[in-house]
Scaffold this active site. Structure first.
Site, PDB file in Angstrom:
ATOM      1  N   ASP A 173      94.123  66.453 -13.199  1.00  0.00           N
ATOM      2  CA  ASP A 173      95.076  66.542 -14.304  1.00  0.00           C
ATOM      3  C   ASP A 173      94.771  67.876 -14.970  1.00  0.00           C
ATOM      4  O   ASP A 173      93.745  68.014 -15.643  1.00  0.00           O
ATOM      5  CB  ASP A 173      94.866  65.387 -15.294  1.00  0.00           C
ATOM      6  N   HIS A 174      95.620  68.852 -14.757  1.00  0.00           N
ATOM      7  CA  HIS A 174      95.210  70.201 -15.161  1.00  0.00           C
ATOM      8  C   HIS A 174      95.072  70.336 -16.679  1.00  0.00           C
ATOM      9  O   HIS A 174      94.432  71.265 -17.161  1.00  0.00           O
ATOM     10  CB  HIS A 174      96.121  71.272 -14.562  1.00  0.00           C
ATOM     11  N   HIS A 236      99.209  63.932 -18.581  1.00  0.00           N
ATOM     12  CA  HIS A 236      98.649  64.941 -19.492  1.00  0.00           C
ATOM     13  C   HIS A 236      98.518  64.446 -20.933  1.00  0.00           C
ATOM     14  O   HIS A 236      97.486  64.594 -21.565  1.00  0.00           O
ATOM     15  CB  HIS A 236      99.520  66.196 -19.510  1.00  0.00           C
TER      16      HIS A 236
HETATM   17  C1  BG6 Z   1     103.095  70.030 -14.923  1.00  0.00           C
HETATM   18  C2  BG6 Z   1     104.497  69.499 -14.958  1.00  0.00           C
HETATM   19  O1  BG6 Z   1     102.193  69.011 -14.598  1.00  0.00           O
HETATM   20  O2  BG6 Z   1     102.771  70.565 -16.191  1.00  0.00           O
HETATM   21  C3  BG6 Z   1     105.472  70.595 -15.346  1.00  0.00           C
HETATM   22  O3  BG6 Z   1     104.846  68.978 -13.688  1.00  0.00           O
HETATM   23  C4  BG6 Z   1     105.045  71.244 -16.638  1.00  0.00           C
HETATM   24  O4  BG6 Z   1     106.793  70.099 -15.452  1.00  0.00           O
HETATM   25  C5  BG6 Z   1     103.582  71.645 -16.584  1.00  0.00           C
HETATM   26  O5  BG6 Z   1     105.861  72.389 -16.824  1.00  0.00           O
HETATM   27  C6  BG6 Z   1     103.111  72.113 -17.933  1.00  0.00           C
HETATM   28  O6  BG6 Z   1     101.848  72.669 -17.810  1.00  0.00           O
HETATM   29  P1  BG6 Z   1     101.360  73.793 -18.794  1.00  0.00           P
HETATM   30  O7  BG6 Z   1      99.956  74.049 -18.385  1.00  0.00           O
HETATM   31  O8  BG6 Z   1     102.258  74.973 -18.607  1.00  0.00           O
HETATM   32  O9  BG6 Z   1     101.486  73.220 -20.172  1.00  0.00           O
END
Ligand code: BG6
Length: 499
Positions: A173-174, A236
Site C-alpha cells: 500500500d504505497h 490507503h
Molecule cells: C493509487 C490509485 O493507488 O493511488 C490512483 O489507484 C491514485 O487512482 C493514486 O491516483 C494516488 O496516489 P498518490 O501517491 O498520488 O496520492
C-alpha cells in the site's frame, strides 16, 4: 544492508516497472542501499533481450548509470504457461550461480490482478515458493487491488496462503511508504504531550481528505470497474485512519504495529443500510470550465462507460467502537478532479468548556486543530487562538507551522524506495497483513452492495474542479463541524489554488 538477492518482476514491460520500480531501485543504488550482488530479472509476454529491456528502460528519460543498467536482465515469459515457471527456475539458477545470491529471491507481481493466483501457483509448482528451496528466502510482493469484494479478497488470501506463508507475502500500500504517513507513529508515540489528549475526551472529530486534481487519465478502463471507494478508501485511507487511531503498539516491530492496525479495522462500527444512505455520499464529476478550459465529464473519458455509475468521489462518516474513540466521528473524503492535490489528516480538538471570548471570537470550526499534511509540502500545523497585539481584546487564529523541508536539504524518499528496501530487508511493518485486508473489506463490502442493489441510493454530480457534491457538507452539519478547505473551487472566478 540487504542480503544479496534477485528481484524478479512479472509484468516488467508495463507502466509500473518503468514509472515506479526501476526509478526506486536506482535511487536505492545511489544511496548505497542495494546489496553488493543484486539483479533485477524482468519478465513479461513481450519478447526482448536484456539489451532491449535496458534500452526500453533508458528511453523513459531518466539517466541511469551503466553499473545499474548491467543489473537489469530480461526473460520473455507467458505467465499462463506452466512450463515457463521451470524455465524461470533455470534462469534464476544461472544468475544465482554467477552472482552467488544463495537462493534469495523476491517475486514482484506488477501484472493485472487476474494473474496473481496463476503466478503464485506456477511459482509453487516449480518449487520457487519455499524458503528452503535453493537455500534462501522467497517473498511475493503484490500490488492492489487485493480483490474486488470481501469474498474475492478472502479467496485471493486463501490461494496465496496455500502456496506461501503469510510471512512471505508483501501486500503493497504505497501510502504506508510515504514519509509523512510513517511519521504519524513517531509524532504520536515519541512525544508525551499529544497522546494524553488523543481520545474522545478532547477530540471532537478526525477528518481525512485525499484530493486529486487529475481525472482518470489513461486508466479509465480500470477505474470504471473500481471507483473511489475501492481505489482509495478500502486501502490507503483506512490505513491512514489506523495510524491516526491505533493504540500504542507493544514494540516497534511488524507484528506489534500490525496487531494494533487490525484492531482498529475490526473496531470500525459496521454501517447499517440507513447509515449508508445518510452517511456515505458518492459523486461523479461532470463537465465544467476551469479558467476558460473545458473539462470533460467522467462519462466522456476514454475507457469509461458513457452510462457509468462509478463514483469518482466519496465522503463518509463512521465511528470506531472502542474506549478511546466511542462516539467520536471520523470523516473520510476523496475524489478525482477536485480543485487541488492534497492529502491531510485534520484532528479537530473540542472547544473550551466555557467560551470566555465568545463575544469577540466566534470561530465555529474550533480554534484548535492539528493538521498532518501527508502531501504536498509535507508538514504539521497546529492552530490556536491568540490575542491580537494592541489595545483591548481581539482574538484571532494563529498557527505553528512545521514544514518537512525545513529539516534540511535531504529529499524525502519516494514511497516505493522505502517499501522495496523494507521488503529486501524482510521488514513487513509497512505492508498490509491478510487479516487487516479482510477487516477493511468487511467494512467496505456493505456499501458496495447497497450501491449495486439499491437504486434509491443517489449518485451526485459535481462539476470538475470543485470540492465534490455539496451533500458531502451535510455529513458535518452538527456542532460546528466543517470540512477544511485548503483552497476554493476552481470554477470560481480567479481562484488559483495553491497550497
Ligand atoms: C493509487 C490509485 O493507488 O493511488 C490512483 O489507484 C491514485 O487512482 C493514486 O491516483 C494516488 O496516489 P498518490 O501517491 O498520488 O496520492
Amino acid at each position: 544492508m540487504p542480503a544479496d538477492q534477485i528481484l524478479t518482476i512479472f509484468g516488467a514491460s508495463g507502466d509500473l516497472t518503468e514509472r515506479k520500480l526501476i526509478p526506486a531501485l536506482y535511487a536505492l543504488k545511489q544511496r548505497g542501499l542495494l546489496p553488493e550482488n543484486f539483479a533485477v530479472l524482468g519478465t513479461g509476454r513481450t519478447k526482448m533481450t536484456d539489451e532491449e529491456f535496458r534500452k526500453k528502460i533508458e528511453s523513459k528519460g531518466e539517466e541511469y548509470d551503466n553499473d545499474f543498467l548491467a543489473m537489469l536482465h530480461y526473460m520473455p515469459l507467458d505467465p499462463l504457461d506452466p512450463e515457463n515457471y521451470y524455465k524461470l527456475r533455470e534462469k534464476l539458477r544461472k544468475l544465482d550461480h554467477n552472482m552467488r545470491v544463495k537462493g534469495n529471491y523476491i517475486f514482484y507481481l506488477a501484472t493485472p490482478p487476474l494473474l496473481y493466483e496463476t503466478v503464485a501457483e506456477g511459482l509453487a509448482a516449480a518449487g520457487l515458493n519455499h524458503n528452503e528451496a535453493e537455500g534462501g528466502f522467497k517473498k511475493l510482493v503484490i500490488e492492489k487491488p487485493f480483490g474486488y469484494s470481501l469474498e474475492t479478497a478472502k479467496k485471493l488470501n486463501q490461494v496465496l496462503q496455500l502456496y506461501f506463508d503469510e510471512s512471505q507475502l508483501y501486500r503493497i500500500d504505497h501510502y504506508l511508504g510515504k514519509e509523512t504517513a510513517q511519521n504519524i507513529l513517531v509524532f504520536r508515540f515519541a512525544n508525551g504531550i499529544f497522546e494524553p489528549l488523543w481520545n474522545r475526551n478532547y477530540i471532537d472529530h478526525i477528518q481525512i481528505t485525499s484530493a486529486e486534481s487529475i481525472g482518470v487519465e489513461n486508466r479509465g478502463g480500470y477505474y470504471d470497474t473500481a471507483g473511489a471507494l475501492r481505489d482509495m478508501v478500502q486501502n490507503h485511507l483506512l490505513e491512514l485512519v489506523a495510524l491516526a487511531a491505533m493504540e500504542p503498539p507493544a514494540g516497534f516491530d511488524a507484528d506489534s504495529i500490525r496487531n494494533e492496525t487490525v484492531k482498529v479495522f475490526q473496531s470500525i462500527k459496521p454501517l447499517s443500510s440507513n447509515d449508508i444512505k445518510n452517511n456515505v455520499i458518492r459523486g461523479q464529476y461532470i463537465a465544467s470550465k476551469i479558467k476558460g478550459e473545458e473539462i470533460a465529464a467522467y462519462r466522456s473519458e476514454k475507457g469509461v462507460d458513457p452510462a457509468s455509475r462509478t463514483e469518482t468521489f466519496v465522503a463518509l462518516k463512521f465511528f470506531i467502537d472502542n474506549w478511546r474513540w466511542g462516539g467520536i466521528p471520523f470523516f473520510i473524503r476523496t475524489g478525482k478532479r477536485l480543485p487541488t492535490r492534497v492529502t491531510e489528516i485534520v484532528v479537530r480538538f473540542k472547544n473550551t468548556p466555557h467560551r470566555l471570548f465568545r463575544s469577540i471570537f466566534d470561530d465555529e470550526s474550533g480554534p484548535n486543530q492539528l493538521i498532518i499534511r501527508i502531501q504536498p509540502d509535507e508538514g504539521i500545523l497546529l492552530r490556536f487562538a491568540l490575542k491580537e497585539p494592541g489595545a483591548g481584546y481581539t482574538v484571532k487564529n494563529a498557527s505553528l507551522n512545521f514544514h518537512y523541508s525545513s529539516l534540511g536539504e535531504q529529499r524525502l524518499p519516494e514511497a516505493y524506495e522505502r517499501l522495496i528496501y523494507d521488503c529486501m530487508m524482510g521488514d513487513s511493518t509497512l505492508y498490509t497483513r491478510g487479516d487487516a485486508l479482510e477487516a477493511c473489506w468487511k467494512f467496505i463490502d456493505p456499501i458496495l452492495n447497497a450501491w449495486k442493489d439499491d437504486p434509491t441510493v443517489k449518485m451526485f454530480g459535481y462539476p470538475a474542479g470543485t470540492w465534490g457534491p455539496e451533500e458531502a457538507d451535510g455529513l458535518m452539519n452538527s456542532n460546528g463541524q466543517h470540512w477544511r478547505y485548503p483552497c476554493k473551487n476552481l470554477t470560481d472566478d480567479d481562484n488559483f489554488c495553491e497550497l
